[in-house]
Design an enzyme around this catalytic site. Structure first.
Site, short mmCIF file in Angstrom:
data_model
loop_
_atom_site.label_atom_id
_atom_site.label_comp_id
_atom_site.label_asym_id
_atom_site.label_seq_id
_atom_site.Cartn_x
_atom_site.Cartn_y
_atom_site.Cartn_z
N ASP A 285 -18.45 21.11 -67.56
CA ASP A 285 -18.08 21.41 -68.95
C ASP A 285 -19.01 20.73 -69.96
O ASP A 285 -18.99 21.05 -71.15
CB ASP A 285 -16.63 20.96 -69.21
CG ASP A 285 -15.64 21.77 -68.37
OD1 ASP A 285 -15.95 22.92 -68.03
OD2 ASP A 285 -14.58 21.22 -68.02
N ARG B 196 -16.03 24.88 -76.07
CA ARG B 196 -17.17 24.01 -75.72
C ARG B 196 -18.43 24.43 -76.47
O ARG B 196 -19.28 23.60 -76.79
CB ARG B 196 -17.43 24.03 -74.22
CG ARG B 196 -16.23 23.66 -73.36
CD ARG B 196 -16.19 22.19 -72.98
NE ARG B 196 -14.95 21.90 -72.26
CZ ARG B 196 -14.13 20.89 -72.53
NH1 ARG B 196 -14.41 20.03 -73.48
NH2 ARG B 196 -13.03 20.71 -71.83
C1 S3P Z 1 -10.88 22.04 -64.45
C2 S3P Z 1 -11.88 22.33 -63.55
C3 S3P Z 1 -13.16 22.95 -63.93
C4 S3P Z 1 -13.41 22.83 -65.43
C5 S3P Z 1 -12.20 23.16 -66.24
C6 S3P Z 1 -11.04 22.26 -65.89
C7 S3P Z 1 -9.63 21.49 -63.93
O1 S3P Z 1 -13.09 24.32 -63.59
O2 S3P Z 1 -14.47 23.66 -65.81
O3 S3P Z 1 -12.47 23.02 -67.63
O4 S3P Z 1 -8.81 20.94 -64.70
O5 S3P Z 1 -9.43 21.58 -62.72
P1 S3P Z 1 -13.38 24.83 -62.08
O6 S3P Z 1 -12.33 24.29 -61.20
O7 S3P Z 1 -13.31 26.33 -62.18
O8 S3P Z 1 -14.74 24.34 -61.76
#
Ligand code: S3P
Length: 449
Positions: A331, A403
């Site tokens: 992120d 973001r």
């Molecule tokens: C998150 C995991 C990430 C991240 C998202 C929040 C989470 O996504 O990009 O903002 O809380 O598990 P991914 O699991 O798809 O990588």
């Protein structure tokens, strides 16, 4: 729910940012932990107290889900109390209504975790829908392994996307090797096992945030982590959670980026922030590129290290990020592109996942930075950014991804002169108080008509 700061529309930003004094910031509660703590509180049969949760659009989707399944919630000084339903009752009670709809807005985490939570609730039907962005995001990564466990999920529109219907069924346990390194997928499967009363093991190709696993271990649940595999055995009781929630590293990333692009602001102190190693990818990338950053852990809250990050000097070399590191800073990548552009460059590969976030963040990062005169060369799964670029004041409108709005604000605060940034209402997804904090610290940011 307390009144939220909800900035709307377009702001005028006069850069560069010159704060009133030394910069000390405290980011809001961690978004990923807040979602997971709300869900565990629902599954507990006692009363949980969570202090400093993130109050935002995304986390309020999970809170509404938890309330919709019967948890009682009450805002108290500094946080929220949740009277859980308990695993036993949730598993067996048909609920007040047999069919329930949840609108999940923009929240991918709520959607994926909800799939795991609802699939084992026998005898009930759930409809899940979201905004335009959420309805474009892939759900098969969670639905396919859940179907292997016996879940019944029907897509109501495009295959693999929301809206969809879940019909609760008895699930079988299992071991899953998932091709995409996603914390949301792993958490969804562990929650399905927890609610379904079956054992689950999940292996991922590289390390991802492990907040659910830490919370489970903190509560004494039988979770084991071994070389990329997490295993949870059958659970029949979840104790209540009482904990403060650490500050969000992804919100802290905004300040780290500003500190790197405006070294006049240094030293910068970020306090009360989570220091979980699975989230420290940005800090590590900065350190590898020669930045001076100190990590000062102080305590643990709910199994999560918390403390201070002190940024003393920006990177002196190009920033390089490869596939194995991506999940630990996924992120934060758009902000790192700005840091690289102003500093000594950035090279990113293996980040195809950025194309399926709230928007296509590979293309979006290039578009936002172009508004400020910064060039980014895109590849299929990454980018190349030349160093030594100076952002010019610009206009960046039409954004609908929190973001990328943060990226545009950081660029505008780095540039000399007046910029305009649209879509700031999207900050309410993850950092509703950002504009207010900037103004309090002396930034010249005001509504643009
Ligand atoms: C998150 C995991 C990430 C991240 C998202 C929040 C989470 O996504 O990009 O903002 O809380 O598990 P991914 O699991 O798809 O990588």
């Amino acid at each position: 729910m307390p009144a939220e700061e909800r900035p709307a529309g377009t702001v005028r930003v006069r850069g560069p940012f010159r704060p009133r004094g030394a910069l000390v910031v405290r980011p809001p509660g961690d978004k990923s932990i807040t979602h997971r703590a709300y869900l565990l509180a629902l599954l507990s049969s006692g009363r949980s107290t969570l202090l400093g949760p993130l109050v935002s659009d995304d986390t309020s989707r999970t809170l509404s889900l938890v309330e919709g399944l019967g948890a009682g919630t009450r805002w108290v000084e500094g946080g929220v109390e949740i009277a859980g339903v308990g695993l036993g009752r949730l598993r067996t009670a048909p609920g007040r209504r047999l069919s329930t709809s949840f609108y999940l807005g923009n929240s991918g985490t709520t959607a994926r975790l909800a799939l795991g939570l609802l699939s084992p609730l026998r005898g009930r039907e759930f409809y899940l829908d979201g905004d335009e962005s959420l309805c474009r995001r892939p759900m098969e990564r969670v639905v396919d392994p859940l179907r292997e466990m016996g879940a019944e999920v029907s897509y109501l529109g495009e295959p693999g996307r929301l809206p969809l219907m879940v019909r609760g069924r008895e699930l079988a346990g299992g071991s899953f090797t998932i091709a995409v390194a996603s914390a949301q997928v792993r958490s969804a499967l562990l929650i399905a096992g927890l609610v379904g009363g079956v054992g689950v093991a999940v292996s991922l190709p590289s390390p991802v945030r492990d907040h659910l696993e830490r919370l489970m271990a903190f509560l004494g649940l039988p979770v084991e982590v071994e070389e990329g595999t997490v295993e949870l055995s059958r659970v029949d009781e979840v104790p209540p959670l009482n904990l403060p929630i650490v500050g969000d590293l992804s919100a802290a990333a905004f300040w780290l980026a500003l500190g790197c692009t405006r070294p006049e602001l240094l030293p910068l102190r970020i306090v009360g922030v989570g220091l979980n190693p699975t989230r420290l990818g940005m800090v590590e990338a900065l350190i590898s590129a020669g930045a001076e950053v100190e990590l000062l852990p102080e305590e643990e809250w709910g199994g999560e290290p918390v403390g201070e990050i002190r940024l003393q000097a920006p990177p002196q070399e190009p920033i390089r990020v490869g596939p194995g590191e991506v999940p630990r800073l996924v992120d934060e990548l758009p902000l790192l592109a700005l840091v690289g552009a102003v500093g000594r460059g950035m090279e990113l590969c293996g980040a195809g996942e950025l194309r399926v976030k709230e928007s296509d963040r590979l293309a979006g990062t290039r578009e936002v930075l172009a508004c400020f005169g910064i060039g980014v060369e895109l590849a299929e799964d990454g980018w190349q950014v030349e160093g030594g670029q100076r952002p010019r004041a610009g206009e960046c409108m039409g954004l609908s991804d929190h973001r990328l709005v943060m990226l545009a604000l950081a660029a505008a605060l780095t540039a000399e002169g007046e910029s305009r940034v649209g879509g700031v209402e999207w900050l309410s997804v993850s950092y509703p108080q950002l504009l207010r904090e900037l103004v309090l610290l002396g930034a010249e940011v005001e509504p643009a008509g």
